[in-house]
Design an enzyme around this catalytic site. Structure first.
Site, PDB file in Angstrom:
ATOM      1  N   ALA A   5      37.339  49.987  38.530  1.00  0.00           N
ATOM      2  CA  ALA A   5      38.301  50.694  37.671  1.00  0.00           C
ATOM      3  C   ALA A   5      37.749  50.966  36.277  1.00  0.00           C
ATOM      4  O   ALA A   5      38.466  51.482  35.423  1.00  0.00           O
ATOM      5  CB  ALA A   5      39.592  49.890  37.583  1.00  0.00           C
ATOM      6  N   GLY A   8      35.394  56.687  35.975  1.00  0.00           N
ATOM      7  CA  GLY A   8      35.514  57.710  37.014  1.00  0.00           C
ATOM      8  C   GLY A   8      36.792  57.678  37.842  1.00  0.00           C
ATOM      9  O   GLY A   8      37.903  57.612  37.308  1.00  0.00           O
ATOM     10  N   ARG A  29      32.665  45.183  36.830  1.00  0.00           N
ATOM     11  CA  ARG A  29      31.772  44.229  36.162  1.00  0.00           C
ATOM     12  C   ARG A  29      31.862  44.338  34.650  1.00  0.00           C
ATOM     13  O   ARG A  29      31.635  43.377  33.934  1.00  0.00           O
ATOM     14  CB  ARG A  29      30.315  44.468  36.605  1.00  0.00           C
ATOM     15  CG  ARG A  29      30.037  44.144  38.051  1.00  0.00           C
ATOM     16  CD  ARG A  29      28.721  44.712  38.503  1.00  0.00           C
ATOM     17  NE  ARG A  29      28.714  46.174  38.361  1.00  0.00           N
ATOM     18  CZ  ARG A  29      27.671  46.956  38.621  1.00  0.00           C
ATOM     19  NH1 ARG A  29      26.533  46.411  39.022  1.00  0.00           N
ATOM     20  NH2 ARG A  29      27.768  48.262  38.472  1.00  0.00           N
ATOM     21  N   ASP A  55      31.499  41.037  40.599  1.00  0.00           N
ATOM     22  CA  ASP A  55      30.590  41.981  41.258  1.00  0.00           C
ATOM     23  C   ASP A  55      30.932  41.946  42.740  1.00  0.00           C
ATOM     24  O   ASP A  55      30.898  40.875  43.366  1.00  0.00           O
ATOM     25  CB  ASP A  55      29.144  41.486  41.012  1.00  0.00           C
ATOM     26  CG  ASP A  55      28.092  42.449  41.531  1.00  0.00           C
ATOM     27  OD1 ASP A  55      28.310  43.061  42.594  1.00  0.00           O
ATOM     28  OD2 ASP A  55      27.045  42.578  40.873  1.00  0.00           O
ATOM     29  N   SER A 135      33.136  59.833  51.212  1.00  0.00           N
ATOM     30  CA  SER A 135      32.438  60.923  50.512  1.00  0.00           C
ATOM     31  C   SER A 135      32.112  62.023  51.520  1.00  0.00           C
ATOM     32  O   SER A 135      32.007  61.759  52.723  1.00  0.00           O
ATOM     33  CB  SER A 135      31.126  60.412  49.913  1.00  0.00           C
ATOM     34  OG  SER A 135      30.341  61.479  49.416  1.00  0.00           O
ATOM     35  N   TYR A 148      22.121  56.611  50.683  1.00  0.00           N
ATOM     36  CA  TYR A 148      23.499  56.758  50.172  1.00  0.00           C
ATOM     37  C   TYR A 148      24.382  57.353  51.262  1.00  0.00           C
ATOM     38  O   TYR A 148      25.493  56.855  51.512  1.00  0.00           O
ATOM     39  CB  TYR A 148      23.530  57.631  48.908  1.00  0.00           C
ATOM     40  CG  TYR A 148      24.949  57.849  48.417  1.00  0.00           C
ATOM     41  CD1 TYR A 148      25.700  56.791  47.909  1.00  0.00           C
ATOM     42  CD2 TYR A 148      25.546  59.107  48.497  1.00  0.00           C
ATOM     43  CE1 TYR A 148      27.015  56.976  47.497  1.00  0.00           C
ATOM     44  CE2 TYR A 148      26.859  59.303  48.076  1.00  0.00           C
ATOM     45  CZ  TYR A 148      27.592  58.229  47.571  1.00  0.00           C
ATOM     46  OH  TYR A 148      28.906  58.414  47.168  1.00  0.00           O
ATOM     47  N   GLY A 179      34.072  65.630  47.545  1.00  0.00           N
ATOM     48  CA  GLY A 179      32.804  66.278  47.226  1.00  0.00           C
ATOM     49  C   GLY A 179      32.447  65.909  45.787  1.00  0.00           C
ATOM     50  O   GLY A 179      32.769  64.813  45.325  1.00  0.00           O
ATOM     51  N   VAL A 181      32.393  65.044  42.137  1.00  0.00           N
ATOM     52  CA  VAL A 181      33.356  64.655  41.101  1.00  0.00           C
ATOM     53  C   VAL A 181      32.564  64.315  39.845  1.00  0.00           C
ATOM     54  O   VAL A 181      31.603  63.539  39.908  1.00  0.00           O
ATOM     55  CB  VAL A 181      34.160  63.395  41.511  1.00  0.00           C
ATOM     56  CG1 VAL A 181      35.366  63.215  40.592  1.00  0.00           C
ATOM     57  CG2 VAL A 181      34.593  63.442  42.971  1.00  0.00           C
ATOM     58  N   GLU A 184      30.667  59.060  36.075  1.00  0.00           N
ATOM     59  CA  GLU A 184      29.364  58.486  35.701  1.00  0.00           C
ATOM     60  C   GLU A 184      28.433  58.384  36.907  1.00  0.00           C
ATOM     61  O   GLU A 184      27.322  57.845  36.801  1.00  0.00           O
ATOM     62  CB  GLU A 184      29.578  57.109  35.057  1.00  0.00           C
ATOM     63  CG  GLU A 184      30.311  57.224  33.735  1.00  0.00           C
ATOM     64  CD  GLU A 184      30.572  55.878  33.070  1.00  0.00           C
ATOM     65  OE1 GLU A 184      30.013  54.853  33.513  1.00  0.00           O
ATOM     66  OE2 GLU A 184      31.342  55.862  32.097  1.00  0.00           O
TER      67      GLU A 184
HETATM   68  P1  NDP Z   1      31.435  55.874  38.478  1.00  0.00           P
HETATM   69  O1  NDP Z   1      30.017  55.490  38.304  1.00  0.00           O
HETATM   70  O2  NDP Z   1      32.105  56.611  37.381  1.00  0.00           O
HETATM   71  O3  NDP Z   1      32.301  54.569  38.847  1.00  0.00           O
HETATM   72  C1  NDP Z   1      31.831  53.622  39.759  1.00  0.00           C
HETATM   73  C2  NDP Z   1      32.672  52.357  39.658  1.00  0.00           C
HETATM   74  O4  NDP Z   1      32.173  51.412  40.627  1.00  0.00           O
HETATM   75  C3  NDP Z   1      32.591  51.712  38.306  1.00  0.00           C
HETATM   76  O5  NDP Z   1      33.879  51.291  37.899  1.00  0.00           O
HETATM   77  C4  NDP Z   1      31.707  50.509  38.529  1.00  0.00           C
HETATM   78  O6  NDP Z   1      32.118  49.428  37.710  1.00  0.00           O
HETATM   79  C5  NDP Z   1      32.021  50.159  39.988  1.00  0.00           C
HETATM   80  N1  NDP Z   1      30.944  49.389  40.604  1.00  0.00           N
HETATM   81  C6  NDP Z   1      29.703  49.795  40.913  1.00  0.00           C
HETATM   82  N2  NDP Z   1      28.988  48.786  41.404  1.00  0.00           N
HETATM   83  C7  NDP Z   1      29.798  47.699  41.402  1.00  0.00           C
HETATM   84  C8  NDP Z   1      29.639  46.342  41.762  1.00  0.00           C
HETATM   85  N3  NDP Z   1      28.477  45.874  42.261  1.00  0.00           N
HETATM   86  N4  NDP Z   1      30.682  45.486  41.619  1.00  0.00           N
HETATM   87  C9  NDP Z   1      31.845  45.937  41.120  1.00  0.00           C
HETATM   88  N5  NDP Z   1      32.078  47.209  40.762  1.00  0.00           N
HETATM   89  C10 NDP Z   1      31.050  48.078  40.889  1.00  0.00           C
HETATM   90  O7  NDP Z   1      31.472  56.734  39.831  1.00  0.00           O
HETATM   91  P2  NDP Z   1      32.685  57.385  40.665  1.00  0.00           P
HETATM   92  O8  NDP Z   1      33.986  57.149  40.029  1.00  0.00           O
HETATM   93  O9  NDP Z   1      32.281  58.766  40.967  1.00  0.00           O
HETATM   94  O10 NDP Z   1      32.539  56.542  42.012  1.00  0.00           O
HETATM   95  C11 NDP Z   1      33.636  55.873  42.618  1.00  0.00           C
HETATM   96  C12 NDP Z   1      33.492  55.964  44.127  1.00  0.00           C
HETATM   97  O11 NDP Z   1      33.579  57.333  44.523  1.00  0.00           O
HETATM   98  C13 NDP Z   1      32.144  55.466  44.677  1.00  0.00           C
HETATM   99  O12 NDP Z   1      32.398  54.732  45.864  1.00  0.00           O
HETATM  100  C14 NDP Z   1      31.384  56.750  44.995  1.00  0.00           C
HETATM  101  O13 NDP Z   1      30.453  56.561  46.011  1.00  0.00           O
HETATM  102  C15 NDP Z   1      32.531  57.641  45.418  1.00  0.00           C
HETATM  103  N6  NDP Z   1      32.295  59.074  45.372  1.00  0.00           N
HETATM  104  C16 NDP Z   1      31.915  59.693  44.211  1.00  0.00           C
HETATM  105  C17 NDP Z   1      31.703  61.073  44.205  1.00  0.00           C
HETATM  106  C18 NDP Z   1      31.233  61.805  42.989  1.00  0.00           C
HETATM  107  O14 NDP Z   1      30.740  62.942  43.134  1.00  0.00           O
HETATM  108  N7  NDP Z   1      31.363  61.250  41.804  1.00  0.00           N
HETATM  109  C19 NDP Z   1      31.958  61.873  45.402  1.00  0.00           C
HETATM  110  C20 NDP Z   1      32.359  61.118  46.553  1.00  0.00           C
HETATM  111  C21 NDP Z   1      32.534  59.780  46.521  1.00  0.00           C
HETATM  112  P3  NDP Z   1      31.132  48.486  36.872  1.00  0.00           P
HETATM  113  O15 NDP Z   1      29.817  49.227  36.689  1.00  0.00           O
HETATM  114  O16 NDP Z   1      31.849  48.207  35.600  1.00  0.00           O
HETATM  115  O17 NDP Z   1      31.019  47.270  37.741  1.00  0.00           O
HETATM  116  C1  8X3 Z   2      29.066  61.718  46.066  1.00  0.00           C
HETATM  117  C2  8X3 Z   2      28.912  63.138  46.424  1.00  0.00           C
HETATM  118  O1  8X3 Z   2      27.346  64.858  47.440  1.00  0.00           O
HETATM  119  O2  8X3 Z   2      26.516  63.580  45.546  1.00  0.00           O
HETATM  120  O3  8X3 Z   2      29.411  60.932  47.165  1.00  0.00           O
HETATM  121  O4  8X3 Z   2      26.734  62.565  47.708  1.00  0.00           O
HETATM  122  S1  8X3 Z   2      27.305  63.536  46.799  1.00  0.00           S
END
Ligand code: NDP
Ligand code: 8X3
Length: 247
Positions: A5, A8, A29, A55, A135, A148, A179, A181, A184
């Site tokens: 949380a 993103g 984290r 984590d 995803s 990935y 798709g 987003v 970060e």
């Molecule tokens: P962000 O990097 O903005 O957010 C990722 C979140 O995951 C952060 O809050 C981070 O928290 C947490 N996280 C990562 N590793 C760990 C860990 N080891 N333990 C606990 N928390 C963790 O990316 P998104 O919001 O885009 O990603 C969220 C989800 O959406 C992911 O599963 C990603 O694969 C998926 N997704 C994203 C897409 C995109 O294009 N952005 C498209 C499709 C799916 P912290 O670092 O503080 O621990």
């Molecule tokens: C994140 C979207 O297309 O970069 O899951 O893998 S993509």
């Protein structure tokens, strides 16, 4: 409970669910970010927020945090398995083993650890909703996406498996697969290279975290006998994992 949380999609889900009046357990984290988000939400919405800093790769810490929840917090009715990441974009023969292991440990094993800790309570109460953030990378494989994409294909398989296993316990399982987003995500994928990350989103309008959060929130508002099993949400300018309309 929303994992990941701090940023993103997860952060946007926290804001959405707060506006719907849900009590929130927020995890990640980066505890400072979680504490700031808690303050922001509690100042603007009449909801209580609990921060859990762990984590997802560390099952001991996952169990300690979730098994240690007080009576007031332990009945988790919605779990959003969102924490996840991509690291690197390399052909298979050049990929970093460290990157691979971190993606597998976070996106697959972390999701399993959290689910394993939360699902028994849902089973005992005969109600619950688990939402896994998949995803487009869980439907298709794109060049250099190898590991990935594999982890997100695993999330797809696990979502199907959970749905079958939890069916008789009244627990809904939904996979929501976005798709591109703008979060970060790409900065993390490119190990902090902001310029390379920004280039990913040039020339088209990507989704924002809140676009996904709106859909996540929607699936939880349906009557208990209705479940969205699987939902793919794309930017209008993206037809498939690798096909974009860029101006
Ligand atoms: P962000 O990097 O903005 O957010 C990722 C979140 O995951 C952060 O809050 C981070 O928290 C947490 N996280 C990562 N590793 C760990 C860990 N080891 N333990 C606990 N928390 C963790 O990316 P998104 O919001 O885009 O990603 C969220 C989800 O959406 C992911 O599963 C990603 O694969 C998926 N997704 C994203 C897409 C995109 O294009 N952005 C498209 C499709 C799916 P912290 O670092 O503080 O621990
Ligand atoms: C994140 C979207 O297309 O970069 O899951 O893998 S993509």
């Amino acid at each position: 409970m929303i994992t990941g949380a701090t940023s993103g999609i997860g952060r946007a889900c926290a804001m959405r669910f707060a506006s719907l009046g849900h009590k929130l357990i927020l995890t990640g984290r980066r505890v400072n970010r979680l504490e700031n988000l808690k303050k922001e939400i509690e100042n603007t919405h009449e909801v209580a927020v609990l921060v859990l800093d762990f984590d997802v790769r560390n099952n001991h810490d996952v169990r300690a945090a979730i098994d240690g929840l007080s009576e007031e917090w332990k009945e988790i009715d919605i779990l959003i398995n969102n924490a996840g990441l991509a690291l690197g974009l390399d052909p298979i023969e050049e990929g970093s083993l460290e990157d691979w292991e971190q993606m597998i440990d976070t996106n697959i094993k972390g999701l399993l650890y959290v689910t394993r800790a939360v699902a028994p309570g849902m089973k005992a109460r005969k109600t619950g909703h688990i939402i896994n953030i998949g995803s487009i990378a869980g439907r298709e494989v794109y060049p250099k996406g190898n590991v990935y994409c594999s982890t997100k294909h695993a999330v797809d398989a696990l979502s199907q498996g959970m749905r079958i296993d939890l069916l008789s316990h009244g627990i809904r399982v939904t996979q929501i697969s976005p798709g591109a987003v703008k979060t970060e995500f790409s900065k993390v994928r490119f190990h902090g290279d902001e310029e390379r990350a920004q280039n990913v989103y040039k020339g088209f309008k990507p989704l924002e975290g809140d676009d996904v959060a709106g859909v996540v929130a929607y699936v939880t508002t349906l009557p208990p006998h209705v479940n969205i099993n699987d939902l793919l949400i794309m930017p209008t300018a993206q037809a498939s994992a690798a096909i974009f309309h860029k101006e």
